[in-house]
Structure formats: C-alpha cells, structure tokens
Design an enzyme around this catalytic site. Structure first.
Site, PDB file in Angstrom:
ATOM      1  N   HIS A 193     -29.695  25.102  -5.027  1.00 27.34           N
ATOM      2  CA  HIS A 193     -29.556  24.036  -4.221  1.00 27.34           C
ATOM      3  C   HIS A 193     -30.920  23.578  -3.355  1.00 27.34           C
ATOM      4  CE1 HIS A 193     -25.359  24.867  -4.843  1.00 27.34           C
ATOM      5  NE2 HIS A 193     -25.202  23.766  -4.838  1.00 27.34           N
ATOM      6  N   ASN A 194     -32.097  23.243  -4.280  1.00 24.65           N
ATOM      7  CA  ASN A 194     -33.275  23.210  -3.662  1.00 24.65           C
ATOM      8  C   ASN A 194     -33.521  21.591  -3.647  1.00 24.65           C
ATOM      9  OD1 ASN A 194     -33.976  22.668  -6.239  1.00 24.65           O
ATOM     10  ND2 ASN A 194     -34.031  25.026  -6.487  1.00 24.65           N
ATOM     11  N   HIS A 244     -32.874  20.130  -7.167  1.00 22.54           N
ATOM     12  CA  HIS A 244     -31.460  19.653  -7.351  1.00 22.54           C
ATOM     13  C   HIS A 244     -31.237  18.363  -6.649  1.00 22.54           C
ATOM     14  CE1 HIS A 244     -27.086  19.709  -7.517  1.00 22.54           C
ATOM     15  NE2 HIS A 244     -27.021  19.639  -6.180  1.00 22.54           N
ATOM     16  N   ASP A 269     -23.424  14.778  -9.024  1.00 22.76           N
ATOM     17  CA  ASP A 269     -23.991  16.038  -8.378  1.00 22.76           C
ATOM     18  C   ASP A 269     -23.586  17.188  -9.476  1.00 22.76           C
ATOM     19  OD1 ASP A 269     -22.459  18.211  -5.451  1.00 22.76           O
ATOM     20  OD2 ASP A 269     -24.390  18.154  -6.466  1.00 22.76           O
ATOM     21  N   HIS A 295     -27.409  14.894   0.063  1.00 17.20           N
ATOM     22  CA  HIS A 295     -26.230  15.420  -0.018  1.00 17.20           C
ATOM     23  C   HIS A 295     -26.018  17.081   0.162  1.00 17.20           C
ATOM     24  CE1 HIS A 295     -27.040  16.729  -4.126  1.00 17.20           C
ATOM     25  NE2 HIS A 295     -25.987  17.494  -4.233  1.00 17.20           N
ATOM     26  N   ASP A 296     -27.285  17.604  -0.048  1.00 15.30           N
ATOM     27  CA  ASP A 296     -27.123  19.123   0.045  1.00 15.30           C
ATOM     28  C   ASP A 296     -28.438  19.566   1.088  1.00 15.30           C
ATOM     29  OD1 ASP A 296     -26.164  20.106  -3.436  1.00 15.30           O
ATOM     30  OD2 ASP A 296     -25.089  20.462  -1.309  1.00 15.30           O
TER      31      ASP A 296
HETATM   32  C1  LUO Z   1     -19.122  22.889  -9.708  1.00 19.30           C
HETATM   33  C2  LUO Z   1     -20.347  23.650  -8.833  1.00 19.30           C
HETATM   34  C3  LUO Z   1     -19.799  23.890  -7.507  1.00 19.30           C
HETATM   35  C4  LUO Z   1     -20.846  24.403  -6.577  1.00 19.30           C
HETATM   36  C5  LUO Z   1     -22.155  24.659  -7.035  1.00 19.30           C
HETATM   37  C6  LUO Z   1     -22.496  24.301  -8.499  1.00 19.30           C
HETATM   38  C7  LUO Z   1     -21.624  23.580  -9.130  1.00 19.30           C
HETATM   39  N1  LUO Z   1     -21.966  23.441 -10.434  1.00 19.30           N
HETATM   40  C8  LUO Z   1     -21.561  23.915 -11.561  1.00 19.30           C
HETATM   41  N2  LUO Z   1     -20.630  24.905 -11.662  1.00 19.30           N
HETATM   42  N3  LUO Z   1     -22.720  22.142 -10.538  1.00 19.30           N
HETATM   43  C9  LUO Z   1     -22.978  22.052 -12.010  1.00 19.30           C
HETATM   44  C10 LUO Z   1     -22.058  23.252 -12.478  1.00 19.30           C
HETATM   45  C11 LUO Z   1     -22.351  23.620 -13.795  1.00 19.30           C
HETATM   46  O1  LUO Z   1     -22.770  23.089 -14.661  1.00 19.30           O
HETATM   47  N4  LUO Z   1     -21.457  24.819 -14.156  1.00 19.30           N
HETATM   48  C12 LUO Z   1     -20.992  25.442 -13.078  1.00 19.30           C
HETATM   49  N5  LUO Z   1     -19.993  26.308 -13.665  1.00 19.30           N
HETATM   50  C13 LUO Z   1     -19.204  27.421 -13.269  1.00 19.30           C
HETATM   51  C14 LUO Z   1     -20.208  28.346 -12.286  1.00 19.30           C
HETATM   52  C15 LUO Z   1     -18.213  26.947 -12.324  1.00 19.30           C
HETATM   53  O2  LUO Z   1     -17.166  27.182 -12.736  1.00 19.30           O
HETATM   54  N6  LUO Z   1     -18.609  26.264 -11.155  1.00 19.30           N
HETATM   55  C16 LUO Z   1     -17.446  26.002 -10.215  1.00 19.30           C
HETATM   56  C17 LUO Z   1     -16.071  25.415 -10.509  1.00 19.30           C
HETATM   57  C18 LUO Z   1     -15.201  24.857  -9.761  1.00 19.30           C
HETATM   58  C19 LUO Z   1     -15.573  25.298  -8.210  1.00 19.30           C
HETATM   59  O3  LUO Z   1     -14.789  24.875  -7.528  1.00 19.30           O
HETATM   60  C20 LUO Z   1     -13.428  24.315  -7.692  1.00 19.30           C
HETATM   61  C21 LUO Z   1     -16.858  25.593  -7.895  1.00 19.30           C
HETATM   62  C22 LUO Z   1     -17.732  25.937  -8.841  1.00 19.30           C
HETATM   63 ZN    ZN Z   2     -25.378  19.323  -4.922  1.00 21.96          ZN
END
Ligand code: LUO
Ligand code: ZN
Length: 527
Positions: free
Chosen positions: A256-257, A260, A406, A296-297
């Site tokens: 989150h830099n 991003h 995002d 946003h971040d």
């Molecule tokens: C979804 C998300 C939440 C917080 C930070 C990053 C992300 N992102 C991702 N997470 N942004 C892009 C991506 C990506 O390509 N993959 C993932 N993958 C995994 C780690 C994941 O399941 N993330 C996830 C899913 C649901 C959630 O809250 C419902 C939070 C993170």
């Molecule tokens: Zn973001």
C-alpha cells in the site's frame, strides 16, 4: 549488624537505600521497588556508572552520591502489551539486546529449574524459547515495527518512553522526498510524448519500468488530458505541490505504497477512456474518480483494519472500529487540501466543492473490503434499470469503479501483476508475523504457514474479483475483452499452478510411502 547505604536515581530522581548485609536479594529488590513505585511483577534493572547492568543483591558495593547507580523499571505488562515491546525505544540498538538477553537468561533459569524439579522440559518452555528466538530475528531485521506503534499509545503510566520513534518509521526521509521533488521539478518542464500518453490509457501499462518522479508526472498528465486542469482552474504549481504532498503521505510499505496509488489511478484513468465515462458522467464525477483513486490509501501503515481493531491502536480508537484505515485515508486527503498552496480545489465553486467532498468520502470509504458484498449487492439491485440521471445510481457506480480499480491487479499482464501479489503477500505476512508475536488473531489468508500464491488468488478471483467485474460489465460490456478476459487467464494460470503444487505433494507422499514400505521390508528381512 552492619548496614550499607547505596545511592541511585530512578526516573531522574535521586534516591538512597539502606540495607543490612544479611538481607536477602528479594528484600533489597522490594526496597528498590518501593523507591520506584513499581509493582511486584515488574522487572528491575540496575546500571552502574559505566552503564553496565549489575545484579541487585546484598553484595552490592556501597557508592557515593556522585557515583549513583541508575534504576530502571520494566513494566511486565501494560494494556496487555508484552514488556519486551515496552523496551523498544529510540535507543533500540543499545537496549533491545539486553532485553532479549534478559528474556533468554530468564528462560534458561526457568528451564533449569523445571528440569531439576520435573526431570523434563514442558513444551510451553520450548514454545517460549522459539517465540523469543523468532522475536530476536524479527526485531533485528525489522524496519516496520516502529510504525506499528505510531498509532498505539503504550506509555500507559510507566516511566518508559514510548518505544516508537517517529523518525524511525516507514515514513519517507526528508532527503528522499527532496531528491524526488528535485527530479520531478526538472522533468516537469519536459512534455510527455504522445506515445506515452496513449500507453498511459491502457490496462497493460507496466509501472515497474517507471520511477517515482516519473509517475508523479504521469499523474499530472492524467489531469491535463482529462481537461480537469482547465475545467477546475487548477494552477499548475498548485497541482505540482498537491501531487508532491500526496507522494510524501504514502508510506514505504510493501504493497500500500505510492506505486499502488499510481496503479489504482492509472486503472481508473484507463477505464475512463475504455468505457468513455465522460459520455455518461460530468466533469465533477470524473474528477472525483481520479482524485479518490489517488487519495484512497493515503498514509496506509501496512496493517489492515483487523489489526488496528484487534491491537486497539489509536486509529481504531479514534474511528470507533468503523473502517479506521479508510476514514484515515480520507482525513489525510482533506487535511492536505486545507493547505492553500496545494489545494487543487481552491478555485472550484462551493457547490462543486460540496459534491466533490461528498463523492470522495463515499468512494474512499467504499474501498473497505469488509463492505464488499453490501456495496456489490446495492449496485446489482440498481443495475436492473440503471438511470444515469439518478445521483444515487451514479454514486453507487463511482464506488464500484474505485473498487474495481483498487483490486484490479490481476487484469494486468502476468509480469506486471505477479510482483504485485508478492508485495501484497509480503505485507500480509509482516502483519501476521506481528499478530503471532503479540498473541492477536491471525487471518488464514495472511498466514505465511497457510497461504500459497495460487490458493490466495483462486478464491479471490472467483469470489471477489469476477463477480465485481461481471456486475460492471452489465452496464459496460466493453470491459469484457480488455479487463475480464485477462482475469480469466489469470484464474487459469493459478489453477494450473495449484494443480502442479498438488501433483508435487502427491508425488512427495508416494515417494515417502515407498521409502517407508522399503524400510519395513528391510527390517522384516533383518529380523
Ligand atoms: C482484496 C484486498 C484487500 C486488502 C488488500 C489487498 C487486497 N487485494 C488483493 N487480495 N488487492 C488485490 C488483491 C489480489 O490480487 N489478491 C488478493 N488476494 C487474497 C490475499 C485475498 O483473498 N484478499 C482478500 C480477500 C477478501 C478480503 O476481504 C473480504 C480481503 C482480502
Ligand atoms: Zn488500495
């Protein structure tokens, strides 16, 4: 009976203690505890004038008022905060070695004591040893820990300085920022070529080829090419100052830099051209989308909301556990706009300002993934008869567009997207390591002992990304080819990776079984 007098300071206050040579060490410690107003399970540390730790015992040599000892109290627990974290302050390099040694020698003593009494070492001591070893590794290599505490007030009445140190966090250093701004000013005179301006509109744009000053220039180009500079009378030097403030307020965290921030803005910019959003949305909405994407971040600490809430950080406290990070990002965005020299809104009308502020707050708060299903369902419900004249429908669309931008890394070429996943997992693992150390809950998708790239992506693409993108496609079918197809290809890529991993594991199990069978046969032959 002879008595001894020793002189010492505690908390900078001069004290003296008198004791008899047949007093026990504990009695002497109680005397020191009383002087330091420490409670019984706090740890006392006594230093001689050379700054070396010395043992508190009746053999303590007498001294004089100008060769005072120094007494320190280490609060063992305070607000559930393990004392070793209390120790970490800006003399980290000198002190934490002692703390860890302290811990290790106490465990050594405990191990011996238990072994002598029980003839064995219970697993809990082994675990404690492992944890301390892990802590030593973490702290020796850590550069994000001090940030952790930036939002955690741990002073809680002990005499210790808070362990975090604002200069030693993930904030960018002054000279780093100055170097970036100097290069930015130099290249800001240069015209961006038409070829780069075209490439900037594509979801295939590869950020890894560009440095920070160049990305700031490209963000400026987005405002110019969307006519936002002219439409909102943004003075160029104010735009420069605003972009520089934005840059300074993104932290050096793995995911989150500022890169991003740039990627989300660039995806938003690409969607604006791909869908031709300017044919259905007015300039204020277009401005809200791009500016929200950039903001946003802001000031993201690299530890998500679950951590903020579980660790009871200052952010969670301030925002009552309600999307603490997203509230903070939005606060920082408008705190920057309060400064006239970088207020890109300073020439907009009152009603435009009101719309922009409302739209940015709604969009930035919508990036909290905990709200994902609620927002997606609301959007799907208005999809059936979407009305581009309805402000409510359009504001839902803006939230969805920012959410899409995002989390859209997987719609980019694999050699752009895969490094982003590594950065994300690095940030997630830093957090889960810290949660394990602090005894806080660990989310499975963040646990380095449970997550693989393919496992995390297959679920995420199937259950978060594709449903979101397919909802947007209902309104704008044009995104099928350039946005959704690449995501399906990524899903296939990770599914194949997962199958290969499972094959490996199966082969490994079979080989182990064959070895076992051979050993059994061999042992049978020998008997
Ligand atoms: C979804 C998300 C939440 C917080 C930070 C990053 C992300 N992102 C991702 N997470 N942004 C892009 C991506 C990506 O390509 N993959 C993932 N993958 C995994 C780690 C994941 O399941 N993330 C996830 C899913 C649901 C959630 O809250 C419902 C939070 C993170
Ligand atoms: Zn973001």
């Amino acid at each position: 009976m002879a008595t001894k007098v020793v002189y010492f300071t505690v908390d900078g206050k001069p004290e003296q203690a008198e004791f008899r040579s047949d007093d026990t060490a504990d009695e002497l410690k109680d005397t020191f505890r009383a002087a330091a107003e420490a409670n019984s399970d706090d740890i006392l540390k006594l230093y001689n004038t050379k700054g070396n730790l010395i043992n508190i015992s009746p053999k303590l040599p007498e001294n004089t008022p100008d060769t005072r000892y120094k007494l320190e109290v280490v609060a063992l627990h305070c607000n559930g905060f393990p004392y070793y974290m209390m120790q970490i302050d800006n003399v980290l390099a000198t002190q934490f070695g002692v703390v860890i040694k302290d811990l290790e020698s106490r465990i050594e003593m405990l191990e011996k004591k238990v072994f002598v009494e029980n003839g064995e070492i219970p697993p809990v001591v082994g675990e404690l040893k492992h944890k301390v070893e892990h802590l030593r590794e973490k702290l020796e290599g850590v550069d994000h820990l001090s940030w952790l505490g930036l939002f955690k007030d741990i002073s809680c009445g002990t005499s210790l300085k808070p362990f975090w140190d604002k200069t030693q966090s993930i904030k960018k250093t002054e000279e780093h920022n100055r170097m970036v701004f100097e290069k930015f000013k130099k290249i800001s005179q240069v015209q961006v070529t038409d070829e780069v301006r075209e490439y900037l509109r594509k979801p295939t744009f590869d950020n890894w080829q560009w440095d920070d000053p160049e990305m700031i220039i490209l963000l400026r180009q987005m405002y110019i090419d969307l006519d936002l500079v002219s439409k909102f009378n943004i003075e160029m030097n104010v735009l420069h100052q605003w972009l520089y403030e934005i840059y300074k307020n993104y932290n050096q965290v793995p995911f989150h830099n500022f890169k991003h921030c740039f990627m989300v803005a660039q995806m938003m910019y690409g969607l604006t051209w791909l869908i031709d959003l300017r044919s259905v949305l007015d300039d204020v909405d277009i401005f809200i989308l791009l500016t929200s994407a950039i903001c946003h971040d802001l000031d993201h600490p690299g530890y998500n909301n679950a951590y903020q809430i579980n660790a009871k950080t200052e952010l969670a406290l301030r925002y009552n556990d309600i999307s603490p990070l997203e509230n903070h990002h939005c606060f920082v965005a408008f705190e920057i706009l309060q400064k006239s020299h970088c207020n890109i809104l300073r020439n907009v009308s009152k009603e435009d300002y009101k719309r922009i502020r409302e739209g940015m707050i709604r969009c930035i708060l919508a990036t909290d993934m905990a709200k994902h299903n609620e927002i997606l369902n609301n959007f799907k419900s208005v999809m059936k008869n979407f009305d581009f004249k309805s402000q409510e429908h359009k504001s839902l669309l803006l939230m969805i567009l920012l959410k899409v931008a995002d989390i859209s890394n997987e719609c980019r070429p694999m050699d752009v997207a895969e490094p982003w996943l590594e950065c994300l997992l690095q940030e997630f693992f830093n957090q889960s390591d810290m949660e394990k150390l602090e005894g806080l809950p660990v989310a499975p998708f963040m646990d380095r002992d449970k997550v693989t790239k393919s496992s995390s992506q297959i679920g995420f693409i199937k259950f978060a990304l594709l449903p979101l993108f397919e909802a947007l496609r209902e309104l704008f079918p044009v995104i099928e080819k350039d946005i959704i197809q690449p995501v399906r290809a990524a899903l296939e890529y990770y599914t194949d990776m997962q199958k290969a991993l499972e094959e490996e594991k199966k082969k490994g199990r079979e080989a182990a079984k064959q070895r076992m069978d051979k050993d059994v046969i061999k042992s049978k032959i020998q008997t």
